[in-house]
Design a protein around this motif. Sequence first.
Motif, PDB file in Angstrom:
ATOM      1  N   GLY A   1      15.482  -6.627  -3.640  1.00 13.36           N
ATOM      2  CA  GLY A   1      16.715  -6.426  -4.394  1.00 13.36           C
ATOM      3  C   GLY A   1      17.294  -7.694  -4.988  1.00 13.36           C
ATOM      4  O   GLY A   1      18.265  -7.641  -5.749  1.00 13.36           O
ATOM      5  N   ARG A   2      16.723  -8.842  -4.662  1.00 16.87           N
ATOM      6  CA  ARG A   2      17.249 -10.122  -5.156  1.00 16.87           C
ATOM      7  C   ARG A   2      16.309 -10.806  -6.147  1.00 16.87           C
ATOM      8  O   ARG A   2      16.569 -11.931  -6.570  1.00 16.87           O
ATOM      9  CB  ARG A   2      17.489 -11.058  -3.968  1.00 16.87           C
ATOM     10  CG  ARG A   2      18.554 -10.571  -3.023  1.00 16.87           C
ATOM     11  CD  ARG A   2      18.694 -11.518  -1.867  1.00 16.87           C
ATOM     12  NE  ARG A   2      19.887 -11.208  -1.092  1.00 16.87           N
ATOM     13  CZ  ARG A   2      19.963 -11.357   0.205  1.00 16.87           C
ATOM     14  NH1 ARG A   2      18.930 -11.812   0.893  1.00 16.87           N
ATOM     15  NH2 ARG A   2      21.075 -11.065   0.838  1.00 16.87           N
ATOM     16  N   GLU A   3      15.235 -10.142  -6.504  1.00 13.95           N
ATOM     17  CA  GLU A   3      14.205 -10.752  -7.335  1.00 13.95           C
ATOM     18  C   GLU A   3      14.742 -11.270  -8.668  1.00 13.95           C
ATOM     19  O   GLU A   3      14.511 -12.420  -9.040  1.00 13.95           O
ATOM     20  CB  GLU A   3      13.059  -9.759  -7.594  1.00 13.95           C
ATOM     21  CG  GLU A   3      12.318  -9.337  -6.354  1.00 13.95           C
ATOM     22  CD  GLU A   3      12.903  -8.110  -5.639  1.00 13.95           C
ATOM     23  OE1 GLU A   3      12.209  -7.584  -4.758  1.00 13.95           O
ATOM     24  OE2 GLU A   3      14.042  -7.699  -5.970  1.00 13.95           O
ATOM     25  N   THR A   4      15.441 -10.414  -9.396  1.00 20.85           N
ATOM     26  CA  THR A   4      15.936 -10.798 -10.722  1.00 20.85           C
ATOM     27  C   THR A   4      16.912 -11.969 -10.628  1.00 20.85           C
ATOM     28  O   THR A   4      16.830 -12.916 -11.425  1.00 20.85           O
ATOM     29  CB  THR A   4      16.599  -9.592 -11.413  1.00 20.85           C
ATOM     30  OG1 THR A   4      15.621  -8.550 -11.539  1.00 20.85           O
ATOM     31  CG2 THR A   4      17.123  -9.953 -12.786  1.00 20.85           C
ATOM     32  N   ALA A   5      17.792 -11.925  -9.655  1.00 13.24           N
ATOM     33  CA  ALA A   5      18.758 -13.022  -9.485  1.00 13.24           C
ATOM     34  C   ALA A   5      18.054 -14.330  -9.172  1.00 13.24           C
ATOM     35  O   ALA A   5      18.398 -15.384  -9.725  1.00 13.24           O
ATOM     36  CB  ALA A   5      19.759 -12.678  -8.378  1.00 13.24           C
TER      37      ALA A   5
END
Length: 128
Positions: free
Chosen positions: A15-19
């Motif tokens: 869930g934190r990949e893009t950030a």
Amino acid sequence: MPHLSVHVLESDLAGRETALIGKLTDAVVAVYGEWARSTVVVHLIGLPSTRWGIGGAPAQAPSPTVTFGIREAAFSRPDADEIVARLASGVTDAVVDVFGEHVRAGVTVELVGTVAGRTAIGGAVVTT
């Protein structure tokens, strides 16, 4: 072309990949300038907790590690010490921005220089 490979627990990464990709790219751009944005490559490697060991045992809540590949010539520049410090600090701050302050003390950033002529893209050696 800067290459960043990040090893992190899969459960922390989800869930934190893009950030994380965005923050790491911004950290590189802050040092090299906007021209570098399109050249930054980020690989995120999520590991199950049972596949990360420290001291001969599964690690308990390890901080992310970053291997940062850049051209070896960057280490020969007159401002090399400043560049290395800014990259290490910026990449660490990017990781902390995404995962939280509790990881800062353990974040490892390893800058690895690649000699000109030791990389190939599409089967052709890159000499510049």
